[in-house]
Design an enzyme around this catalytic site. Structure first.
Site, PDB file in Angstrom:
ATOM      1  CD1 TRP A 105      -2.072  -2.318   1.625  1.00  0.00           C
ATOM      2  CD2 TRP A 105      -2.943  -1.270  -0.147  1.00  0.00           C
ATOM      3  NE1 TRP A 105      -3.030  -3.138   1.077  1.00  0.00           N
ATOM      4  CE2 TRP A 105      -3.582  -2.524  -0.005  1.00  0.00           C
ATOM      5  CE3 TRP A 105      -3.328  -0.441  -1.205  1.00  0.00           C
ATOM      6  CZ2 TRP A 105      -4.580  -2.956  -0.880  1.00  0.00           C
ATOM      7  CZ3 TRP A 105      -4.327  -0.873  -2.078  1.00  0.00           C
ATOM      8  CH2 TRP A 105      -4.935  -2.119  -1.909  1.00  0.00           C
ATOM      9  CG  ASP A 174      -3.113   4.033   4.218  1.00  0.00           C
ATOM     10  OD1 ASP A 174      -4.165   3.934   4.870  1.00  0.00           O
ATOM     11  OD2 ASP A 174      -2.871   3.351   3.194  1.00  0.00           O
ATOM     12  CE  LYS A 198      -8.745  -1.841   4.373  1.00  0.00           C
ATOM     13  NZ  LYS A 198      -8.726  -3.094   3.629  1.00  0.00           N
TER      14      LYS A 198
HETATM   15  N1  PMP Z   1      -4.447   1.490   2.261  1.00  0.00           N
HETATM   16  C1  PMP Z   1      -4.521   0.334   2.927  1.00  0.00           C
HETATM   17  C2  PMP Z   1      -3.646   0.123   4.123  1.00  0.00           C
HETATM   18  C3  PMP Z   1      -5.417  -0.653   2.498  1.00  0.00           C
HETATM   19  O1  PMP Z   1      -5.487  -1.813   3.159  1.00  0.00           O
HETATM   20  C4  PMP Z   1      -6.222  -0.419   1.361  1.00  0.00           C
HETATM   21  C5  PMP Z   1      -7.240  -1.420   0.864  1.00  0.00           C
HETATM   22  N2  PMP Z   1      -7.157  -2.680   1.294  1.00  0.00           N
HETATM   23  C6  PMP Z   1      -6.079   0.791   0.696  1.00  0.00           C
HETATM   24  C7  PMP Z   1      -5.204   1.737   1.174  1.00  0.00           C
HETATM   25  C8  PMP Z   1      -6.877   1.076  -0.538  1.00  0.00           C
HETATM   26  O2  PMP Z   1      -8.180   1.319  -0.172  1.00  0.00           O
HETATM   27  P1  PMP Z   1      -9.373   1.367  -1.213  1.00  0.00           P
HETATM   28  O3  PMP Z   1      -9.554   0.023  -1.758  1.00  0.00           O
HETATM   29  O4  PMP Z   1     -10.517   1.836  -0.367  1.00  0.00           O
HETATM   30  O5  PMP Z   1      -8.995   2.364  -2.252  1.00  0.00           O
END
Ligand code: PMP
Length: 366
Positions: A105, A174, A198
């Site tokens: 990520w 994040d 989550k």
């Molecule tokens: N950051 C993290 C730590 C994630 O786990 C995720 C999705 N699993 C995201 C960003 C991306 O999120 P989204 O799918 O809502 O764009």
């Protein structure tokens, strides 16, 4: 009535049963109004109450200081990979930013930021995402507009148990997959963002907590819906927000509050995750977690079965047996394989115990 299925998915993930029941009860007619939240104008007094309540619960649960704005945006965590540089990389004249890349990520976030300015990866490149490089090996750039990191890498199960020191440079995190799973000192951050799906609700809404002095520096090309200052000035109502997702988040925050807040969540999450890690550690290599002991995630627990790389047959059998026992979504992310158990706030101690018991039985039988 308790559901039979236990959801260990990484997100969208399990929601507290009481939240689902309340949403069901209010689904057709919210608060005696005769219409659903799904049908409500985002500019109505009633929706405004939902929005205000959700924000004040968040402020209370995280003790958010008054000089921070709370935004409810769309576009997910991925939208923030773009929004962060679009709004903040121009804070200083060099238009550059420091990134810590410790998993999928943060890697994606750094790549997206490169479109808008210079990106400096502050540590030697990792050959596997199983640890956090020691801060003594970081080279931070004092003229960076911000330092970015992902507090919990959902795919690799790597979580920071410390807040990076930045010598006064704005810190951005994040927290999508460990938001409200433990207390956090918001005042150490310039910006925190988290998708809701989550720990705090369902997909559709992304929370941004941003210090006021960081607003108003967006690049000219920043799309207006992603412009923090515009959204802050309009109380997240520049355009139609994800109303129902905000409502669900409000219910989840109420549930967190009634269950003791972020400190109680931390205690529970510690208990659940150490129980599973203890089983892994005591398995003589039958279960293998690749992540360094110092940064194992309490939220997403990745492991292999049979060997370090994982025995495909055993892992398949493990997943099939788990599914028969009502335990679903334990398959590791497609990029790493193996097993991943996500133990977010709504996953109960009993849920985690059911998994632990199954792991022990499976080991005995193989
Ligand atoms: N950051 C993290 C730590 C994630 O786990 C995720 C999705 N699993 C995201 C960003 C991306 O999120 P989204 O799918 O809502 O764009």
């Amino acid at each position: 009535e308790q559901k039979q299925t236990i959801n260990f998915g990484a997100g969208p993930a399990k929601l507290p049963q009481s939240v689902l029941l309340q949403a069901q009860k209010e689904f057709l007619s919210y608060s005696g109004m005769g219409i659903s939240v799904l049908e409500m104008s985002h500019r109505s007094a009633d929706f405004n109450k939902i929005l205000t309540k959700t924000e004040s619960l968040l402020r209370e649960l995280l003790t958010i200081p008054d000089n921070y704005k709370v935004l409810f945006l769309q576009g997910g965590g991925s939208g923030q990979f773009s929004a962060v540089p679009l709004n903040l990389i121009g804070l200083k004249e060099d238009t550059c930013a420091d990134y810590l890349v410790t998993g999928t990520w943060s890697e994606k976030a750094a790549k997206e930021a490169e479109k808008y300015g210079k990106v400096n990866i502050v540590h030697p490149k990792l050959d596997s995402y199983t640890k956090i490089p020691d801060p003594s090996s970081w080279t931070l750039n004092p003229s960076a507009s911000y330092v970015y990191y992902c507090c919990n890498e959902t795919v690799h199960g790597v979580e920071y148990n410390f807040t990076p020191k930045t010598n006064g440079v704005t810190l951005v995190s994040d927290m999508s997959s460990n938001f409200l799973s433990r207390p956090v000192d918001v005042s150490k951050f310039g910006l925190i963002f988290a998708g809701a799906q989550k720990n705090v609700g369902c997909a559709g809404v992304t929370v941004v907590i941003v210090r006021e002095d960081l607003l108003g520096h967006a690049l000219n090309d920043c799309p207006i819906v992603l412009n923090y200052k515009v959204q802050a000035d309009m109380n997240s109502l520049y355009n139609t927000p994800p109303c129902f997702s905000i409502y669900i988040m409000g219910l989840v925050l109420e549930w967190i509050k009634n269950n003791g807040g972020s400190a109680a969540m931390e205690a529970l999450n510690k208990q659940k995750s150490s129980m599973i890690y203890d089983i892994i550690n005591a398995s003589n290599g039958f279960y293998e977690c690749p992540v360094d002991e110092t940064c194992r995630s309490r939220m997403n627990l990745p492991f292999h079965i049979g060997s370090k790389e994982g025995d495909e047959g055993l892992e398949k059998e493990f997943l099939a047996g788990a599914s028969k026992g009502g335990m679903i979504s334990l398959k590791g992310h497609r990029s790493v394989g193996g097993i991943r158990a996500s133990l977010y706030n709504a996953v109960t101690l009993e849920d985690a115990e059911a998994l632990g018991t199954y792991m022990k039985v499976f080991m005995k039988e193989h």
